[in-house]
Enzyme design. Structure first.
Site, PDB file in Angstrom:
ATOM      1  N   CYS A  76       0.817  -1.210   0.000  1.00 52.10           N
ATOM      2  CA  CYS A  76       0.000   0.000   0.000  1.00 52.10           C
ATOM      3  C   CYS A  76       0.852   1.261   0.000  1.00 52.10           C
ATOM      4  CB  CYS A  76      -0.934  -0.008   1.204  1.00 52.10           C
ATOM      5  SG  CYS A  76      -1.905   1.500   1.366  1.00 52.10           S
ATOM      6  N   CYS A  81      -1.760   1.754  -2.871  1.00 56.22           N
ATOM      7  CA  CYS A  81      -2.735   2.826  -2.603  1.00 56.22           C
ATOM      8  C   CYS A  81      -2.150   4.238  -2.636  1.00 56.22           C
ATOM      9  CB  CYS A  81      -3.372   2.625  -1.231  1.00 56.22           C
ATOM     10  SG  CYS A  81      -3.705   0.919  -0.775  1.00 56.22           S
ATOM     11  N   LYS A  84      -0.517   5.318  -6.073  1.00 55.62           N
ATOM     12  CA  LYS A  84      -1.627   5.260  -7.045  1.00 55.62           C
ATOM     13  C   LYS A  84      -2.555   6.452  -6.898  1.00 55.62           C
ATOM     14  CE  LYS A  84      -5.217   3.707  -5.685  1.00 55.62           C
ATOM     15  NZ  LYS A  84      -5.652   2.340  -5.686  1.00 55.62           N
ATOM     16  N   TYR A 218      -9.061  -3.865 -10.829  1.00 59.37           N
ATOM     17  CA  TYR A 218      -9.050  -2.441 -10.479  1.00 59.37           C
ATOM     18  C   TYR A 218      -7.646  -1.857 -10.625  1.00 59.37           C
ATOM     19  CZ  TYR A 218      -7.159  -3.620  -5.848  1.00 59.37           C
ATOM     20  OH  TYR A 218      -6.355  -4.062  -4.828  1.00 59.37           O
ATOM     21  N   GLU A 222      -7.134   1.411 -12.882  1.00 57.99           N
ATOM     22  CA  GLU A 222      -6.608   2.618 -12.234  1.00 57.99           C
ATOM     23  C   GLU A 222      -5.326   3.090 -12.909  1.00 57.99           C
ATOM     24  OE1 GLU A 222      -8.302   2.030  -7.671  1.00 57.99           O
ATOM     25  OE2 GLU A 222      -6.340   1.223  -8.207  1.00 57.99           O
ATOM     26  N   HIS A 487     -26.607  20.323   0.336  1.00 61.94           N
ATOM     27  CA  HIS A 487     -26.796  20.877  -1.005  1.00 61.94           C
ATOM     28  C   HIS A 487     -25.742  21.955  -1.297  1.00 61.94           C
ATOM     29  CE1 HIS A 487     -29.165  21.795  -4.546  1.00 61.94           C
ATOM     30  NE2 HIS A 487     -29.124  23.089  -4.240  1.00 61.94           N
ATOM     31  N   GLU A 492     -25.669  14.216  -1.828  1.00 62.75           N
ATOM     32  CA  GLU A 492     -27.071  14.568  -1.626  1.00 62.75           C
ATOM     33  C   GLU A 492     -27.998  13.724  -2.495  1.00 62.75           C
ATOM     34  OE1 GLU A 492     -29.827  18.585  -2.215  1.00 62.75           O
ATOM     35  OE2 GLU A 492     -27.916  18.357  -3.267  1.00 62.75           O
TER      36      GLU A 492
END
Length: 512
Positions: A76, A81, A84, A218, A222, A487, A492
């Protein structure tokens, strides 16, 4: 020379005798030895030390096939992670520069990306994390050993340094958290000689140039996404489907956006060989399984993202009877991370049936440490763990896919609420929002408990983190509707979804 060999042999016998007698006496060097210095192993070792256990952690990085090495922190931190996400951010900034002009920013001259500047900044940050982990281990009184660990027996670990020097450690309990490494295809000539993996891409000193990414995970998507985003000619070669194991509709939206974004796709394609031409470029030959024809093209780099293999072969697990899954070669574990040997535990990517996610390894490691220290009986809950795929249009999800919900509950027993929405940020920038989509999968009866939630759009990970708490607490669709949105945000739109797939009504959001 012969005399020297006899001395070395005698010293080894003394070391093993020392181990044997210590075990007979029930005394060990450490309460806990952790093999693996990734995120999970570090979390486990530090937590255990904080709770009063005497702990050592062994970590050693075998160079990649291309010779890439890195420091403490595991996949990672070094090749996953962290780098990346930073390179993904570089790509997002490129898109933001284009949007900025629509928002009134006057950008003079040609905007271009410099790989070397980005790579140096990312690598420097990673190195700072390496150093930080070492300092933390020292502060928390964890003994860090830059050794390659393997098991001699159920209480004994053998550590070997880069120079070949051997160290023997004994422990009351042993934890294995060695993770995995990228695989190369075994049936493609030239794959290893001329290709790279995710173990290499983040440590390249110069731009990979025109790149072919082979794979559909993934990791593949990615990498292809951020390479495209920084302006490189990028092709993604997919054998069958993308993002296997994820929701099929959501996966389709992700790849549709990537194609519109500029990533080229070679669907239904299987690589046959990679050759290096005299000009230095790589010629890739592949077969299209749908058309039955052969293709060739040249690239500066070929990145293999065809899966990962657990780091279990060199651990000596067979010596002590630790059971492996025959198909995956991962360690078979119980709900408490126990293996088939009572005092040996394993968690993270090395464990069979566990999500290959850094946060789950960290959480599982901490909980295991607390149990080993006698401070808790709490087990890791692997249900409803949220995750995000950091493709150009991010995809966040938690809970079941629509396909898995149908399989478990039956198509007639689930209700799927959905909506296509347009992020406000996309409006002035005139960006295509046709793949921005929300799906909430619920039980059809009773309180309509939420089974899964999926979203494609900007900052999907930030949105999904909060909603994952709701699923952990057993949130229902009624409670979702009672929640007041913030908002104007993408999040939302999740609390406003009201159209079911079953109704057949148009699900596009048109206003308040």
């Amino acid at each position: 020379m012969a005399a020297l060999c006899r001395i070395r042999h005698r010293w080894k016998r003394i070391q093993y005798l020392h181990v044997f007698t210590r075990n007979l006496a029930g005394k060990c060097d450490y309460d806990l030895v952790v093999i693996g210095g990734g995120s999970g192993g570090l979390a486990c070792s530090k937590e255990a030390a904080q709770l009063g256990l005497k702990v050592a952690v062994l970590d050693y990085v075998e160079p990649s096939a291309k010779g890439t090495r890195w420091g403490l922190g595991g996949t990672c931190v070094n090749v996953g992670c962290i780098p990346k996400k930073l390179m993904h951010q570089a790509a997002l900034l490129g898109a933001a520069v284009k949007d900025a002009q629509k928002y009134g920013w006057q950008i003079a001259g040609t905007v271009c990306h410099d790989w070397t500047t980005m790579a140096e900044a990312v690598q420097n940050h990673v190195k700072s994390l390496n150093w930080g982990h070492r300092v933390q281990l020292q502060d928390k009184k964890v003994k860090y050993l830059n050794l390659k660990g393997s098991l001699l027996d159920e209480h004994t670990v053998r550590g070997v340094s880069k120079a070949g020097k051997e160290t023997i450690l004994t422990a009351k309990n042993i934890v294995i958290a060695t993770g995995g490494r990228p695989k190369y295809p075994t049936n493609v000539p030239g794959a290893v000689e001329h290709g790279i993996t995710s173990d290499d891409i983040f440590w390249l000193q110069k731009s990979p140039g025109k790149t072919l990414v082979v794979g559909a995970s993934y990791v593949a998507l990615e990498c292809a996404g951020f390479l495209t985003g920084i302006g490189l000619d990028t092709t993604l070669m997919v054998r069958s489907i993308a993002l296997r194991g994820f929701d099929r509709q959501m996966a389709g939206l992700v790849t549709d956006y990537m194609e519109a974004y500029g990533t080229k796709f070679a669907w239904n394609s299987i690589p046959k060989r990679v050759d290096k031409l005299s000009s230095g470029v790589l010629q890739v030959t592949w077969t299209n399984t749908e058309m039955g024809c052969e293709h060739k093209d040249t690239y500066d780099s070929v990145l293999w993202a065809v899966g990962r293999a657990p780091e279990s072969k060199a651990l000596g697990l067979n010596k002590v009877g630790v059971q492996l899954d025959e198909a995956t070669q991962k360690i078979v574990v119980g709900a408490d991370e126990s293996t088939s040997v009572p005092n040996i535990f394993a968690f993270g990517d090395i464990s069979e049936g566990r999500p290959e996610l850094t946060p789950t390894a960290i959480k599982a490691g901490k909980l295991l440490a607390r149990r080993l220290a006698g401070q808790s009986a709490e087990l890791m809950n692997y249900d409803n763990v949220a995750t995000t795929v950091f493709t150009p249009l991010e995809y966040g999800c938690v809970g079941l896919s629509e396909e898995e919900a149908e399989r478990r509950h039956g198509e007639d027993q689930i209700e799927v609420y959905h909506a296509f929405y347009r992020p406000l940020e996309f409006t002035v920038a005139e960006r295509d929002a046709s793949q921005c989509y929300i799906k909430v999968i619920c039980e059809r009866g009773g309180d309509q408990k939420i089974l899964g939630l999926h979203l494609t759009g900007p900052n999907a990970g930030e949105v999904m983190q909060g909603f994952s708490l709701g699923l952990q607490c057993g949130a229902t669709y009624h409670q979702l509707l009672q929640t007041v949105g913030i908002h104007p945000t993408c999040a939302e739109e999740v609390v406003k979804v009201h159209i079911t797939k079953r109704s057949g009504l148009e699900p596009t959001v048109t206003g308040c």
